[in-house]
Write a protein that holds these residues in place. Structure first.
Motif, mmCIF file in Angstrom:
data_model
loop_
_atom_site.group_PDB
_atom_site.id
_atom_site.type_symbol
_atom_site.label_atom_id
_atom_site.label_comp_id
_atom_site.label_asym_id
_atom_site.label_seq_id
_atom_site.Cartn_x
_atom_site.Cartn_y
_atom_site.Cartn_z
ATOM 1 N N SER A 22 0.859 -1.175 0.105
ATOM 2 C CA SER A 22 0.011 -0.179 -0.001
ATOM 3 C C SER A 22 0.853 1.228 -0.055
ATOM 4 N N LEU A 23 1.957 1.295 0.779
ATOM 5 C CA LEU A 23 3.035 2.429 0.501
ATOM 6 C C LEU A 23 4.001 2.209 -0.334
ATOM 7 N N ASN A 24 3.999 0.953 -1.032
ATOM 8 C CA ASN A 24 5.043 0.580 -1.973
ATOM 9 C C ASN A 24 6.452 0.870 -1.467
ATOM 10 N N THR A 25 6.870 0.207 -0.091
ATOM 11 C CA THR A 25 8.114 0.548 0.626
ATOM 12 C C THR A 25 8.657 -1.051 1.098
ATOM 13 N N LYS A 26 9.779 -0.993 1.292
ATOM 14 C CA LYS A 26 10.459 -1.883 1.984
ATOM 15 C C LYS A 26 11.411 -1.155 2.890
ATOM 16 N N ALA A 27 11.061 -1.786 4.219
ATOM 17 C CA ALA A 27 11.780 -1.042 5.215
ATOM 18 C C ALA A 27 12.562 -1.955 6.123
ATOM 19 N N LEU A 28 13.885 -1.571 6.689
ATOM 20 C CA LEU A 28 14.560 -2.531 7.281
ATOM 21 C C LEU A 28 14.928 -1.885 8.456
ATOM 22 N N ALA A 29 14.944 -2.648 9.806
ATOM 23 C CA ALA A 29 15.411 -2.082 10.968
ATOM 24 C C ALA A 29 16.334 -3.253 11.359
ATOM 25 N N PHE A 30 17.644 -2.826 11.554
ATOM 26 C CA PHE A 30 18.616 -3.890 11.714
ATOM 27 C C PHE A 30 19.543 -3.366 12.831
ATOM 28 N N SER A 31 19.563 -4.249 14.095
ATOM 29 C CA SER A 31 20.385 -4.145 15.203
ATOM 30 C C SER A 31 21.503 -5.041 15.265
ATOM 31 N N HIS A 32 22.885 -4.236 15.587
ATOM 32 C CA HIS A 32 23.957 -5.314 15.637
ATOM 33 C C HIS A 32 24.773 -4.715 16.355
ATOM 34 N N PRO A 33 25.831 -5.471 17.160
ATOM 35 C CA PRO A 33 26.700 -5.025 18.110
ATOM 36 C C PRO A 33 27.609 -3.600 17.450
ATOM 37 N N ARG A 34 27.910 -2.864 18.188
ATOM 38 C CA ARG A 34 28.893 -1.798 17.500
ATOM 39 C C ARG A 34 30.065 -2.311 16.703
ATOM 40 N N ARG A 35 30.544 -3.389 17.599
ATOM 41 C CA ARG A 35 31.920 -3.907 17.094
ATOM 42 C C ARG A 35 31.871 -4.929 15.930
ATOM 43 N N ALA A 36 30.693 -5.210 15.364
ATOM 44 C CA ALA A 36 30.381 -6.159 14.178
ATOM 45 C C ALA A 36 31.142 -5.308 13.097
ATOM 46 N N ARG A 37 31.708 -6.484 12.390
ATOM 47 C CA ARG A 37 32.436 -5.956 11.084
ATOM 48 C C ARG A 37 31.594 -5.255 10.231
ATOM 49 N N GLN A 38 31.999 -3.978 9.698
ATOM 50 C CA GLN A 38 31.130 -3.231 8.526
ATOM 51 C C GLN A 38 30.812 -3.924 7.578
ATOM 52 N N SER A 39 31.846 -4.658 6.995
ATOM 53 C CA SER A 39 31.663 -5.252 5.446
ATOM 54 C C SER A 39 30.646 -6.486 5.609
ATOM 55 N N LEU A 40 30.356 -7.080 7.034
ATOM 56 C CA LEU A 40 29.370 -7.931 7.217
ATOM 57 C C LEU A 40 28.056 -7.288 7.177
ATOM 58 N N VAL A 41 27.834 -6.236 8.150
ATOM 59 C CA VAL A 41 26.686 -5.382 8.182
ATOM 60 C C VAL A 41 26.253 -5.040 6.833
ATOM 61 N N ASP A 42 27.280 -4.441 6.015
ATOM 62 C CA ASP A 42 26.911 -3.915 4.843
ATOM 63 C C ASP A 42 26.354 -4.965 3.882
ATOM 64 N N ALA A 43 27.041 -6.203 3.959
ATOM 65 C CA ALA A 43 26.573 -7.161 3.027
ATOM 66 C C ALA A 43 25.210 -7.853 3.261
ATOM 67 N N ILE A 44 24.949 -7.655 4.498
ATOM 68 C CA ILE A 44 23.480 -8.128 5.034
ATOM 69 C C ILE A 44 22.583 -7.273 4.600
ATOM 70 N N ILE A 45 22.541 -5.984 4.663
ATOM 71 C CA ILE A 45 21.870 -4.809 4.443
ATOM 72 C C ILE A 45 21.703 -4.660 2.898
ATOM 73 N N GLU A 46 22.662 -5.095 2.111
ATOM 74 C CA GLU A 46 22.711 -4.961 0.532
ATOM 75 C C GLU A 46 21.730 -6.039 0.156
ATOM 76 N N GLY A 47 21.974 -7.112 0.839
ATOM 77 C CA GLY A 47 21.410 -8.505 0.436
ATOM 78 C C GLY A 47 19.999 -8.507 0.653
ATOM 79 N N LEU A 48 19.504 -7.564 1.698
ATOM 80 C CA LEU A 48 18.042 -7.770 1.841
ATOM 81 C C LEU A 48 17.434 -6.584 1.122
ATOM 82 N N LEU A 49 18.160 -5.538 0.585
ATOM 83 C CA LEU A 49 17.607 -4.470 0.007
ATOM 84 C C LEU A 49 17.859 -4.281 -1.439
ATOM 85 N N GLU A 50 18.417 -5.375 -1.915
ATOM 86 C CA GLU A 50 18.878 -5.392 -3.533
ATOM 87 C C GLU A 50 17.340 -5.523 -4.179
#
Length: 101
Positions: A73-101
């Motif tokens: 109805s809003l034509n949106t895809k929304a992601l809320a992602f919680s992770h430890p601050r010390r998580a590898r940024q490359s891993l966090v980015d890969a998860i976000i990109e994989g879900l929002l592609e």
């Protein structure tokens, strides 16, 4: 001032909203579940009518938790992602990109 140990345990939260584009709810759900399951997330799904689906994912070992909402109805895809601050940024980015592609 917070101790380094205390600040390391505080989660980082990212909120991202994009257009659903031409994806159907079923396509959004299937591609998200396929990606999450392939990457070791435990998942659950909640559908609300024919216009909205919520996908929950958790990877306890890495302390990752997320909620993805596909809303026709809003034509949106929304992601809320919680992770430890010390998580590898490359891993966090890969998860976000994989879900929002």
């Amino acid at each position: 001032m917070a101790s380094p140990m205390a600040s390391a345990s505080v989660p980082e939260v990212q909120l991202i909203v994009l257009s659903l584009g031409s994806q159907t709810l079923r396509q959004c759900e299937r591609s998200s579940l396929r990606f999450l399951n392939a990457n070791g997330f435990a998942t659950s799904v909640r559908r609300e009518g024919s216009q909205f689906v919520k996908i929950f994912g958790e990877k306890a070992f890495d302390r990752f938790s997320l909620q993805l909402e596909c809303d026709r109805s809003l034509n949106t895809k929304a992601l809320a992602f919680s992770h430890p601050r010390r998580a590898r940024q490359s891993l966090v980015d890969a998860i976000i990109e994989g879900l929002l592609e």
